[in-house]
Design a protein around this motif. Structure first.
Motif, PDB file in Angstrom:
ATOM      1  N   SER A 113     -64.437  34.973 -32.898  1.00  7.27           N
ATOM      2  CA  SER A 113     -63.902  36.062 -32.095  1.00  7.27           C
ATOM      3  C   SER A 113     -64.440  35.969 -30.681  1.00  7.27           C
ATOM      4  CB  SER A 113     -64.290  37.414 -32.712  1.00  7.27           C
ATOM      5  OG  SER A 113     -63.700  37.583 -33.978  1.00  7.27           O
ATOM      6  N   LEU A 114     -63.826  36.729 -29.801  1.00  2.00           N
ATOM      7  CA  LEU A 114     -64.258  36.819 -28.411  1.00  2.00           C
ATOM      8  C   LEU A 114     -65.074  38.097 -28.256  1.00  2.00           C
ATOM      9  CD1 LEU A 114     -62.045  36.246 -25.313  1.00  2.00           C
ATOM     10  CD2 LEU A 114     -63.223  38.403 -25.573  1.00  2.00           C
ATOM     11  N   ILE A 115     -66.188  38.014 -27.537  1.00  2.00           N
ATOM     12  CA  ILE A 115     -67.058  39.175 -27.349  1.00  2.00           C
ATOM     13  C   ILE A 115     -67.149  39.491 -25.867  1.00  2.00           C
ATOM     14  CG2 ILE A 115     -69.298  40.186 -27.867  1.00  2.00           C
ATOM     15  CD1 ILE A 115     -69.755  37.903 -29.804  1.00  2.00           C
ATOM     16  N   THR A 116     -66.918  40.736 -25.512  1.00  2.00           N
ATOM     17  CA  THR A 116     -67.005  41.124 -24.109  1.00  2.00           C
ATOM     18  C   THR A 116     -68.210  42.026 -23.892  1.00  2.00           C
ATOM     19  OG1 THR A 116     -65.545  43.035 -24.463  1.00  2.00           O
ATOM     20  CG2 THR A 116     -64.517  40.983 -23.751  1.00  2.00           C
ATOM     21  N   LEU A 117     -68.839  41.838 -22.760  1.00  2.00           N
ATOM     22  CA  LEU A 117     -69.935  42.699 -22.312  1.00  2.00           C
ATOM     23  C   LEU A 117     -69.576  43.171 -20.912  1.00  2.00           C
ATOM     24  CD1 LEU A 117     -72.844  43.863 -22.567  1.00  2.00           C
ATOM     25  CD2 LEU A 117     -73.653  41.713 -21.570  1.00  2.00           C
ATOM     26  N   GLU A 118     -69.378  44.464 -20.758  1.00  4.19           N
ATOM     27  CA  GLU A 118     -68.969  45.014 -19.471  1.00  4.19           C
ATOM     28  C   GLU A 118     -70.110  45.837 -18.885  1.00  4.19           C
ATOM     29  OE1 GLU A 118     -65.376  47.652 -17.419  1.00  4.19           O
ATOM     30  OE2 GLU A 118     -65.267  47.056 -19.540  1.00  4.19           O
ATOM     31  N   LEU A 119     -70.528  45.466 -17.695  1.00  9.39           N
ATOM     32  CA  LEU A 119     -71.614  46.160 -17.014  1.00  9.39           C
ATOM     33  C   LEU A 119     -71.068  47.054 -15.924  1.00  9.39           C
ATOM     34  CD1 LEU A 119     -74.112  43.169 -16.638  1.00  9.39           C
ATOM     35  CD2 LEU A 119     -73.998  44.870 -18.468  1.00  9.39           C
ATOM     36  N   LYS A 120     -71.648  48.217 -15.780  1.00  7.21           N
ATOM     37  CA  LYS A 120     -71.222  49.149 -14.746  1.00  7.21           C
ATOM     38  C   LYS A 120     -71.561  48.595 -13.371  1.00  7.21           C
ATOM     39  CE  LYS A 120     -72.096  53.135 -17.722  1.00  7.21           C
ATOM     40  NZ  LYS A 120     -72.919  54.360 -17.915  1.00  7.21           N
ATOM     41  N   ASN A 121     -70.602  48.706 -12.460  1.00  6.89           N
ATOM     42  CA  ASN A 121     -70.827  48.285 -11.081  1.00  6.89           C
ATOM     43  C   ASN A 121     -69.977  49.160 -10.178  1.00  6.89           C
ATOM     44  OD1 ASN A 121     -71.216  47.077  -8.642  1.00  6.89           O
ATOM     45  ND2 ASN A 121     -70.758  45.010  -9.311  1.00  6.89           N
ATOM     46  N   PRO A 122     -70.508  50.298  -9.739  1.00  2.93           N
ATOM     47  CA  PRO A 122     -69.702  51.247  -8.966  1.00  2.93           C
ATOM     48  C   PRO A 122     -69.353  50.766  -7.572  1.00  2.93           C
ATOM     49  CG  PRO A 122     -71.998  51.923  -8.991  1.00  2.93           C
ATOM     50  CD  PRO A 122     -71.896  50.740  -9.918  1.00  2.93           C
ATOM     51  N   ASN A 123     -69.947  49.635  -7.123  1.00  4.45           N
ATOM     52  CA  ASN A 123     -69.755  49.202  -5.739  1.00  4.45           C
ATOM     53  C   ASN A 123     -68.617  48.201  -5.570  1.00  4.45           C
ATOM     54  OD1 ASN A 123     -71.987  50.738  -4.864  1.00  4.45           O
ATOM     55  ND2 ASN A 123     -73.370  49.124  -5.578  1.00  4.45           N
ATOM     56  N   VAL A 124     -67.903  47.900  -6.655  1.00  2.26           N
ATOM     57  CA  VAL A 124     -66.828  46.909  -6.571  1.00  2.26           C
ATOM     58  C   VAL A 124     -65.569  47.545  -5.986  1.00  2.26           C
ATOM     59  CG1 VAL A 124     -65.331  45.388  -7.895  1.00  2.26           C
ATOM     60  CG2 VAL A 124     -67.743  45.576  -8.487  1.00  2.26           C
ATOM     61  N   SER A 125     -65.006  46.910  -5.001  1.00  3.68           N
ATOM     62  CA  SER A 125     -63.785  47.414  -4.366  1.00  3.68           C
ATOM     63  C   SER A 125     -62.575  46.647  -4.856  1.00  3.68           C
ATOM     64  CB  SER A 125     -63.897  47.287  -2.846  1.00  3.68           C
ATOM     65  OG  SER A 125     -64.078  45.932  -2.484  1.00  3.68           O
ATOM     66  N   ARG A 126     -61.415  47.205  -4.636  1.00  5.10           N
ATOM     67  CA  ARG A 126     -60.174  46.541  -5.056  1.00  5.10           C
ATOM     68  C   ARG A 126     -59.747  45.482  -4.052  1.00  5.10           C
ATOM     69  NH1 ARG A 126     -57.199  48.555  -9.131  1.00  5.10           N
ATOM     70  NH2 ARG A 126     -57.834  50.544 -10.039  1.00  5.10           N
ATOM     71  N   ARG A 127     -59.104  44.443  -4.594  1.00  8.71           N
ATOM     72  CA  ARG A 127     -58.544  43.422  -3.718  1.00  8.71           C
ATOM     73  C   ARG A 127     -57.081  43.718  -3.463  1.00  8.71           C
ATOM     74  NH1 ARG A 127     -60.169  37.658  -6.192  1.00  8.71           N
ATOM     75  NH2 ARG A 127     -58.596  38.336  -7.635  1.00  8.71           N
ATOM     76  N   SER A 128     -56.604  43.271  -2.330  1.00 10.38           N
ATOM     77  CA  SER A 128     -55.188  43.454  -2.014  1.00 10.38           C
ATOM     78  C   SER A 128     -54.358  42.448  -2.797  1.00 10.38           C
ATOM     79  CB  SER A 128     -54.974  43.236  -0.517  1.00 10.38           C
ATOM     80  OG  SER A 128     -55.378  41.931  -0.151  1.00 10.38           O
ATOM     81  N   PRO A 129     -53.074  42.729  -2.997  1.00 17.02           N
ATOM     82  CA  PRO A 129     -52.209  41.804  -3.731  1.00 17.02           C
ATOM     83  C   PRO A 129     -52.170  40.434  -3.072  1.00 17.02           C
ATOM     84  CG  PRO A 129     -51.136  43.928  -3.458  1.00 17.02           C
ATOM     85  CD  PRO A 129     -52.371  43.946  -2.599  1.00 17.02           C
ATOM     86  N   GLY A 130     -52.024  39.416  -3.902  1.00 17.43           N
ATOM     87  CA  GLY A 130     -51.977  38.052  -3.392  1.00 17.43           C
ATOM     88  C   GLY A 130     -50.555  37.601  -3.112  1.00 17.43           C
ATOM     89  N   LEU A 131     -50.397  36.319  -2.848  1.00 17.12           N
ATOM     90  CA  LEU A 131     -49.080  35.763  -2.556  1.00 17.12           C
ATOM     91  C   LEU A 131     -48.263  35.624  -3.828  1.00 17.12           C
ATOM     92  CD1 LEU A 131     -50.115  32.950  -0.064  1.00 17.12           C
ATOM     93  CD2 LEU A 131     -49.097  35.164   0.502  1.00 17.12           C
ATOM     94  N   TRP A 132     -46.935  35.791  -3.681  1.00 15.55           N
ATOM     95  CA  TRP A 132     -46.045  35.597  -4.813  1.00 15.55           C
ATOM     96  C   TRP A 132     -45.978  34.122  -5.167  1.00 15.55           C
ATOM     97  CZ3 TRP A 132     -41.119  33.046  -4.511  1.00 15.55           C
ATOM     98  CH2 TRP A 132     -40.425  33.050  -5.719  1.00 15.55           C
ATOM     99  N   LYS A 133     -45.996  33.822  -6.466  1.00 15.41           N
ATOM    100  CA  LYS A 133     -45.866  32.453  -6.952  1.00 15.41           C
ATOM    101  C   LYS A 133     -44.659  32.363  -7.864  1.00 15.41           C
ATOM    102  CE  LYS A 133     -50.822  31.384  -6.862  1.00 15.41           C
ATOM    103  NZ  LYS A 133     -51.981  30.919  -7.670  1.00 15.41           N
ATOM    104  N   PHE A 134     -43.904  31.293  -7.701  1.00 17.65           N
ATOM    105  CA  PHE A 134     -42.707  31.101  -8.524  1.00 17.65           C
ATOM    106  C   PHE A 134     -43.106  30.870  -9.970  1.00 17.65           C
ATOM    107  CE2 PHE A 134     -39.513  28.285 -10.483  1.00 17.65           C
ATOM    108  CZ  PHE A 134     -38.405  29.134 -10.402  1.00 17.65           C
ATOM    109  N   ASN A 135     -42.468  31.588 -10.868  1.00 16.35           N
ATOM    110  CA  ASN A 135     -42.693  31.463 -12.301  1.00 16.35           C
ATOM    111  C   ASN A 135     -41.829  30.321 -12.837  1.00 16.35           C
ATOM    112  OD1 ASN A 135     -42.805  31.725 -15.062  1.00 16.35           O
ATOM    113  ND2 ASN A 135     -42.365  33.907 -15.111  1.00 16.35           N
TER     114      ASN A 135
END
Length: 353
Positions: A216-238
């Protein structure tokens, strides 16, 4: 490997996470290709093409200048990365221990962790496939004689005040991270070990179904209140659109249509704009349909895994196997799509590929 990478990115915010892999079977010539596929830095401790190998995959915006220390065991079983993150130093230790059938090697390997605890005590985060049961009553579904190795690791954890964070949060729950069908055996062999005082920073620690693995996959998530959002990136052809008959036929209609534009350059730009609009619209529709199917299969996989853990029968394992193969098939044809939403810095581990 692209299938594994895209699965992690889509379902576990892989672009913004450190990911631990074990039993990668990697060799040096794989490094460039894997890093191109992951789109960020990867640190390796290679085994060979048949066994061992561990790797730490870094977040997409990771600055390699934040790396303070990189240590490889050159055995494909142990990789340490010390990094500076938001003025805090972390040492990430990815482990793949020998199996219990190799008692002497396993004992030596676990004993070697003493120096890591001593050198990085307080800021060391350990994740990996330890191939042992820290709790002989709760971490396995069969009665087997316990070796001295788990006791040795428990003593080290007590000495340096470390905890098995999943067990801390689920003190009496039986859940497993590895299974074998013939004969049916289930165990919890994969762990996150962290300093006890770091426990308040843990947002969650969960066990999830994975693909292309018996772990199985195990996740560990740590609190980090200082992380900001990134703006959307460039569109890529699917590129998956090229296999979609409806999309291809519509593109042909656009190219054959009379748009009443005499200037060839302007006409070409107009046609490209219309095809781009179609590509974005149809691509979103296909991704939405595929995502809905994938989410439903993941839900079904989690449910069947819980059933198989509670009632380990051939029938239940076969149902789980069929669902996992459907999920792997979906992921095998997924287009490469970048994720742009950023949440929190997460340290994750995906055992065995």
């Amino acid at each position: 490997m692209p299938q594994i990478f895209q699965f992690i990115k889509r379902n576990f915010d892989g672009d913004n996470s450190f990911v631990f892999l074990q039993e990668t079977h990697s060799i040096r010539v794989d490094e460039e290709q894997w890093q191109n596929e992951w789109e960020s830095k990867i640190y390796f401790d290679h085994g060979n093409s048949n066994k061992c190998g561990v790797a730490i995959l870094c977040p997409k915006d990771f600055d390699v200048n934040n790396t303070i220390l990189f240590q490889s065991s050159e055995s494909g079983r142990k990789l340490l990365l010390e990094i500076q993150c938001d003025d805090v130093t972390f040492a990430l230790l990815n482990l793949y221990a020998s199996t219990q059938s190799q008692k002497e090697e396993q004992n030596t390997f676990i004993a070697s962790l003493q120096s890591d605890f001593e050198e990085h005590n307080g800021n060391l985060i350990i994740g990996g496939d330890l191939n042992i049961h820290l709790n002989s009553d709760l971490d396995k579904d069969t009665n087997a004689t316990e070796s001295t190795v788990p006791a040795k690791l428990r003593d080290m954890m007590e000495e340096f005040n470390y905890v098995d964070i999943w067990r801390t949060k689920k003190p009496n729950l039986k859940r497993y991270t590895w299974r074998r069908k013939h004969p049916i055996i289930q165990s919890r062999l994969d762990y996150w070990l962290i300093p006890q005082e770091m426990g308040y920073k843990v947002q969650n620690c969960k066990i999830h179904p994975a693909i292309l693995t018996d772990h199985s996959l195990i996740t560990l998530e740590l609190k980090n209140p200082n992380v900001s959002r990134r703006s959307p990136g460039l569109w890529k052809f699917n590129q998956q659109l090229l296999l979609d008959a409806e999309y291809v036929n519509t593109v042909k209609e656009i190219l054959m249509s009379d748009c009443n534009i005499s200037n060839h350059v302007q006409k070409w730009e107009f046609l490209k704009m219309k095809i781009r609009e179609l590509s974005i619209s149809r691509g979103k529709q296909l991704r939405r349909e595929q995502r809905e199917e994938e989410i439903e299969l993941l839900r079904e996989q989690r449910l069947l895994k819980e059933i198989a853990e509670a009632e380990p029968t051939e029938i239940n394992f076969q149902k789980l196997y069929v669902t996992e193969k459907k999920l792997e098939l979906i992921n095998a044809v997924k287009p490469k799509v970048s994720l742009f939403a950023r949440k929190q810095n997460i340290v994750k581990k995906v055992p065995k590929i």
